[in-house]
Design an enzyme around this catalytic site. Structure first.
Site, mmCIF file in Angstrom:
data_model
loop_
_atom_site.group_PDB
_atom_site.id
_atom_site.type_symbol
_atom_site.label_atom_id
_atom_site.label_comp_id
_atom_site.label_asym_id
_atom_site.label_seq_id
_atom_site.Cartn_x
_atom_site.Cartn_y
_atom_site.Cartn_z
ATOM 1 N N ASP A 257 2.173 -4.188 -4.714
ATOM 2 C CA ASP A 257 1.841 -5.028 -3.557
ATOM 3 C C ASP A 257 0.418 -4.798 -3.079
ATOM 4 O OD1 ASP A 257 2.162 -6.802 -1.499
ATOM 5 O OD2 ASP A 257 3.407 -5.503 -0.260
ATOM 6 N N ARG B 299 10.736 -0.235 -8.610
ATOM 7 C CA ARG B 299 10.434 -1.573 -8.100
ATOM 8 C C ARG B 299 9.438 -2.302 -9.003
ATOM 9 N NH1 ARG B 299 7.621 -2.453 -2.238
ATOM 10 N NH2 ARG B 299 6.453 -4.353 -2.722
ATOM 11 N N ARG C 122 -0.198 -10.300 8.792
ATOM 12 C CA ARG C 122 -1.366 -9.715 8.109
ATOM 13 C C ARG C 122 -2.646 -10.494 8.399
ATOM 14 N NH1 ARG C 122 1.930 -5.602 7.755
ATOM 15 N NH2 ARG C 122 3.740 -6.045 6.486
ATOM 16 N N GLU D 52 -4.779 -6.488 3.609
ATOM 17 C CA GLU D 52 -3.567 -5.866 4.148
ATOM 18 C C GLU D 52 -3.525 -4.342 3.967
ATOM 19 O OE1 GLU D 52 0.069 -7.548 2.676
ATOM 20 O OE2 GLU D 52 1.285 -5.942 3.509
ATOM 21 N N GLU E 138 12.715 -9.338 0.105
ATOM 22 C CA GLU E 138 12.541 -8.725 1.429
ATOM 23 C C GLU E 138 13.410 -9.408 2.477
ATOM 24 O OE1 GLU E 138 8.251 -8.954 1.822
ATOM 25 O OE2 GLU E 138 8.030 -7.036 0.804
#
Ligand SMILES: *[C@@H]1O[C@H](CO)[C@@H](O)[C@H](O)[C@H]1NC(C)=O
Ligand SMILES: *[C@@H]1O[C@H](CO)[C@@H](O)[C@H](O)[C@H]1NC(C)=O
Ligand SMILES: *[C@@H]1O[C@H](CO)[C@@H](O)[C@H](O)[C@H]1NC(C)=O
Ligand SMILES: *[C@@H]1O[C@H](CO)[C@@H](O)[C@H](O)[C@H]1NC(C)=O
Ligand SMILES: *[C@@H]1O[C@H](CO)[C@@H](O)[C@H](O)[C@H]1NC(C)=O
Ligand SMILES: *[C@@H]1O[C@H](CO)[C@@H](O)[C@H](O)[C@H]1NC(C)=O
Ligand SMILES: *[C@@H]1O[C@H](CO)[C@@H](O)[C@H](O)[C@H]1NC(C)=O
Ligand SMILES: *[C@@H]1O[C@H](CO)[C@@H](O)[C@H](O)[C@H]1NC(C)=O
Ligand SMILES: *[C@@H]1O[C@H](CO)[C@@H](O)[C@H](O)[C@H]1NC(C)=O
Ligand SMILES: *[C@@H]1O[C@H](CO)[C@@H](O)[C@H](O)[C@H]1NC(C)=O
Ligand SMILES: *[C@@H]1O[C@H](CO)[C@@H](O)[C@H](O)[C@H]1NC(C)=O
Ligand SMILES: *[C@@H]1O[C@H](CO)[C@@H](O)[C@H](O)[C@H]1NC(C)=O
Length: 847
Positions: free
Chosen positions: A386, A357, A181, A414, A307
């Site tokens: 996020d 989530r 990123r 991002e 992740e």
């Protein structure tokens, strides 16, 4: 003197005309206009009572010399000896050294200074800059320089202290030099698997960070590579720490939880179980080894069980057991363990209406409050998902009552246009920091949680993901640097006003010219609502491609996968039902007063409607009475329309700032104008197609001023169906038949004769540079290359899609009805000179 002022004025003219790369950011110390400079007689002696050359007080002395010489043009000397207190000078020191030199009675007027606080007094002949510690003295020096660089010579005497002790940046630099990123080039720290030998850019960065009072840096990606712990890596960490010590910045690193078994030179254990004594000993040794080299090492940052990263859950150990293992190793050295709350399962099943989530952080951490060691700080992303364009604050901030908390903000954009779309972030950050979570029905601002005030914690603060790169501009875009500057300012004082901060930054970075201030202020403050309008509205999130670049539009990518950034859009309805009564229960993670607001659709603010509720497209909004779908359409047209004005408003600044930064910024704003139309059309087409509900204003799918490329006469070009369909006008483009031979597309102008802007929609893919030439009656109007990847720095795409779709515009072209329009496209690399449409835009028309 006169001579010097004239020289100053001359220098000022020169500096305007010559190129500026952006490398100096807001620390340019540009000469003030003579008329302003004349109003102040800056002392020409600096006394820096440093104890060594790595003491930030020494740096402060050097910086004051450089700054005053730059701003006023005279010569400044720096001394380390005592002078009489009445002589005109600047004294910069820690309070302790000052008292030692001049006696405690001379400091009677200085209030008590807490950690990192400083006192600045410009009322007397002698300017006093006194820090509680060395770095605080340096902060004071930068504060003084910031005032005079802005031509602010008011007499001041005040102390200021940080709101929170942790004010860190996180770099997501990989050891191969690539930055996750990162949109401003490769790493300034790493290359080729190790830490660079030449750390000059790190030193320059340290200077910028110290000027905004950042006191710590994590130098490597949270997706960490264990080889950094090898002896060569530890030595490198030591060199970075040496480079940054004069700026008062402590160095820390991200760790890979599985390092003990990661096949390092010495990492050959068969386990990384945090309760295994061999593992504990291994980490203790590593930590001791690092502290041998770096006695002021800041600590570790850990991303575990997230992740795909390893973590304690692999061994059925709690996250706290994992965190505490590191905390115990750090404790004897005074180090801090930052433990990321970004723990979630990325394989959840959308057919389960209650799966969410957003629930993960609280589900994982709620019961661990009180179990973490006292040098653990849980680092929480600002929102539950996020870094989206609009999120409510993470409810975890209300659950960490016996645990230090830090908020993770992202300076690197991002999901927010990757520095190719303008986005001034502080208003978004304020929407989180100023949010009152109402724990125990009492004021519970997020900023008061992370400062430690609300729950009486000693540790807490701010972590900003920055991702500067080797590009001269640091972040790839000059205007994006306001976000880094503002991050430091807000970490010090979260009540700082977004506009005030921006204007300080603008004066320091560009100029005090009122037109410059006004234009940059207006564009920056409009940037969030504008971007939100043409990306994702009403709390649906940034509708970007979450499976690929996180840059251009691809709303379908949100759903039907395990990542949980779902929209649950179908033919009739859209949004996540996060109610307790019928949905995922997420709203119930907030304290009752807030939970009640979000549980009820009638009290949920419209800008978070689809975050909390699943509704029909035909549901009417409280704020406007429009349906959800019509709001989508309207917002996308309005947002893209406003983005068209950014470049033209910027053009008013030509000659008022140096050419290079003017040009580079104009290039980006023009790119944004084109790409905002890509966004607008893609999102509108997608939901129009899905819902079958027409736009009341009949704009969606209607492009009266475009000629589709597939309708041209094609020679050496083939028609191409684009995926996702909505990232091409009429869902179709053209590509050259061969990857070596040029293709030609020809047609005639069907519009009335007149003056038009001609816009060409095309795709600019990574790893290839095509060339296009546009002509009217064989007279060349313009030519361009598909080489944006060299300049823009966003995550690239190898396909014809919403990331590569872009457009170029030629202005004020005289066109006769019936003229022959021809585009010759020469492919390059994998890029087959793709074309989407040619639009003939009468004045004021956006199509
Ligand atoms: C990268 O490092 C390897 C060995 O560590 C070395 O052989 C190679 O020459 C280096 N490459 C560059 C571009 O420095
Ligand atoms: C970690 O870095 C080393 C070089 O130090 C490199 O060889 C290795 O591929 C990297 N591992 C990962 C997973 O990136
Ligand atoms: C790991 O390496 C060390 C040093 O080479 C050796 O003493 C030890 O037995 C090894 N441990 C394992 C589990 O292989
Ligand atoms: C701890 O780890 C060591 C080295 O990998 C291993 O030999 C040992 O069996 C482990 N101990 C336990 C109790 O699992
Ligand atoms: C301790 O850690 C250092 C690296 O941090 C490593 O070089 C050394 O071999 C380790 N010692 C043991 C006994 O594992
Ligand atoms: C973790 O616990 C679960 C259930 O308690 C058990 O089924 C599993 O085998 C355990 N895993 C390990 C690695 O101990
Ligand atoms: C999701 O759950 C549904 C219903 O239980 C099941 O049919 C489907 O296979 C699951 N999908 C995945 C990817 O596990
Ligand atoms: C805050 O915590 C400290 C210990 O860190 C304690 O001495 C003090 O009493 C606490 N204050 C309040 C208001 O709870
Ligand atoms: C309640 O949840 C079901 C799925 O379990 C969903 O189909 C329905 O639309 C929801 N009802 C309301 C009023 O949101
Ligand atoms: C939403 O749309 C569905 C399908 O058209 C309809 O059955 C339902 O009544 C609508 N719900 C509301 C609250 O309008
Ligand atoms: C800026 O752009 C103009 C016009 O495109 C060009 O003439 C000039 O040379 C550029 N200046 C710099 C410093 O890049
Ligand atoms: C790097 O900087 C140059 C000049 O400052 C600029 O033209 C270019 O767009 C930048 N590249 C990237 C990838 O940001």
């Amino acid at each position: 003197m006169t001579v010097i002022w004239q020289l100053g004025a001359l220098l000022s003219l020169l500096s305007l005309a010559s190129a500026e790369t952006g490398h100096a950011a807001w620390l340019r110390y540009a000469p003030l206009p003579a008329s302003v400079a004349r109003q102040y007689s800056a002392p020409s002696t600096v006394v820096a009572l440093n104890i060594s050359e790595v003491d930030p007080v020494y740096t402060a002395g050097q910086e004051l010399q450089k700054g005053i010489q730059g701003i006023f043009g005279g010569k400044v000397t720096v001394a380390n000896t005592n002078i009489s207190l009445s002589s005109p000078a600047i004294i910069v020191s820690t309070l302790g050294q000052y008292v030692k030199a001049y006696g405690s009675e001379t400091a009677g007027h200085v209030p008590e200074l807490t950690d990192d606080a400083f006192w600045l007094d410009t009322t007397g002949d002698t300017v006093q800059i006194l820090g509680q510690n060395g770095r605080a003295a340096l902060y004071g020096a930068f504060e003084y320089l910031s005032l005079i660089a802005q031509g602010n010579f008011s007499k001041v005497a005040y102390a200021t202290a940080p709101d929170a002790p942790i004010r860190w940046v996180n770099q997501w630099d990989n050891m191969d030099g690539h930055i996750e990123r990162g949109y401003g080039g490769d790493s300034i720290v790493f290359s080729n698997g190790t830490i660079k030998n030449d750390l000059q850019r790190v030193i320059d960065y340290g200077r910028l960070l110290a000027s905004i009072r950042i006191n710590g840096i994590i130098i490597n990606n949270v997706n960490a590579n264990a080889t950094l712990l090898n002896p060569k890596g530890v030595d490198g960490i030591g060199r970075v720490a040496d480079a940054l010590r004069p700026y008062g910045i402590q160095v820390g690193i991200s760790l890979n939880f599985a390092s003990p078994s990661a096949n390092l030179v010495y990492g050959n254990l068969t386990t990384f179980d945090p309760l295994n004594q061999t593992v504990i000993d291994w980490w203790t040794n590593v930590t001791d080894t690092i502290y041998d080299r770096v006695p002021d090492f800041a600590g570790y940052l850990v991303k575990a069980n997230s992740e795909g990263q390893p973590g304690p859950l692999t061994y059925n150990r709690t996250l706290a057991e994992g965190a505490n293992m590191f905390a115990s190793a750090l404790k004897p050295h005074g180090g801090i363990l930052m433990f990321r709350a970004f723990v979630y399962d990325n394989h959840i099943n959308e057919t389960n209406w209650k799966a969410d989530r957003a629930n993960a952080a609280v589900d994982f951490f709620r019961d661990l409050d009180g179990v973490f060691d006292d040098n653990v700080v849980v680092q929480v992303k600002y929102g539950p998902i996020d870094f989206q364009v609009r999120e409510p604050p993470s409810p975890l901030f209300a659950h960490l009552r016996q645990t230090g908390a830090a908020i993770e903000l992202q300076i690197t954009q991002e999901y927010l246009g990757q520095q190719c779309h303008l986005f001034y972030l502080p208003p978004l950050w304020h929407s989180i920091l100023d949010f009152d979570l109402r724990s125990d029905n009492k004021s519970t601002l997020v900023s008061d949680v992370v400062s430690g005030k609300r729950f009486n914690r000693t540790l807490g603060g701010y972590a900003g993901v920055v991702n500067v790169g080797v590009n001269d501009t640091w972040l790839g875009s000059h205007l994006s640097m306001s976000n880094l500057y503002a991050f430091g300012r807000l970490a010090w004082d979260p009540h700082g006003d977004s506009e005030t901060i921006l204007q300080d930054w603008t004066r320091l970075t560009f100029s005090s010219d009122p037109a410059v201030i006004e234009t940059i202020t207006d564009l920056s403050l409009e940037s969030w609502p504008t971007y939100e309008s043409y990306t994702g509205n009403l709390g649906i999130q940034t509708l970007t491609d979450i499976l690929y670049t996180h840059f251009g539009p691809n709303p379908a990518s949100q759903d039907n996968n395990g990542w949980g950034q779902w929209t649950r859009a179908d033919a009739d309805s859209i949004g996540m039902d996060r109610t307790v009564s019928n949905g995922t229960g997420f709203s119930g993670q907030y304290p009752p007063e807030v939970a009640e607001v979000f549980e009820d659709i009638s009290t949920t603010p419209d800008n978070l409607l689809l975050w909390f509720h699943h509704v029909n497209y035909t549901t009417k909004l409280k704020s406007s009475g429009k349906t959800v779908i019509q709001h989508f359409y309207d917002a996308h047209y309005a947002g893209a329309e406003n983005a068209q004005t950014f470049a033209t408003r910027w053009e008013r600044l030509k000659g008022k700032i140096d050419d290079q930064r003017y040009n580079e910024t104009l290039f980006r704003l023009r790119y944004q104008a084109g790409h905002s139309i890509v966004w607008r059309d893609a999102i509108n087409e997608f939901y129009h197609n899905m819902s079958g509900i027409a736009d009341e204003a009949k704009r969606v799918g209607s492009h009266p001023w475009r000629i589709e490329a597939e309708s041209f006469d094609l020679d050496g070009y083939d028609v191409y169906q684009v995926h996702p369909f909505h990232t091409a006008s009429n869902f179709t483009g053209i590509v050259t038949s061969s990857n070596t031979t040029a293709g030609t597309a020809t047609t005639t102008v069907p519009f009335e004769s007149g003056t038009y802007d001609i816009a060409v929609g095309y795709w600019d893919m990574f790893n290839g540079t095509s060339k296009w030439v546009l002509s009217l009656n064989n007279k060349t109007i313009g030519s361009w290359l598909g080489d944006n990847e060299k300049y823009l720095g966003h995550e690239p795409s190898r396909y014809l899609d919403g990331h590569s779709a872009t457009r170029v515009t030629f202005h004020n072209i005289t066109v006769e009805k019936g003229d022959t329009v021809k585009i010759v496209g020469t492919p390059g690399g994998i890029e087959p000179a793709p074309l989407d449409y040619v639009a003939f835009l009468p004045e004021g028309v956006i199509d």
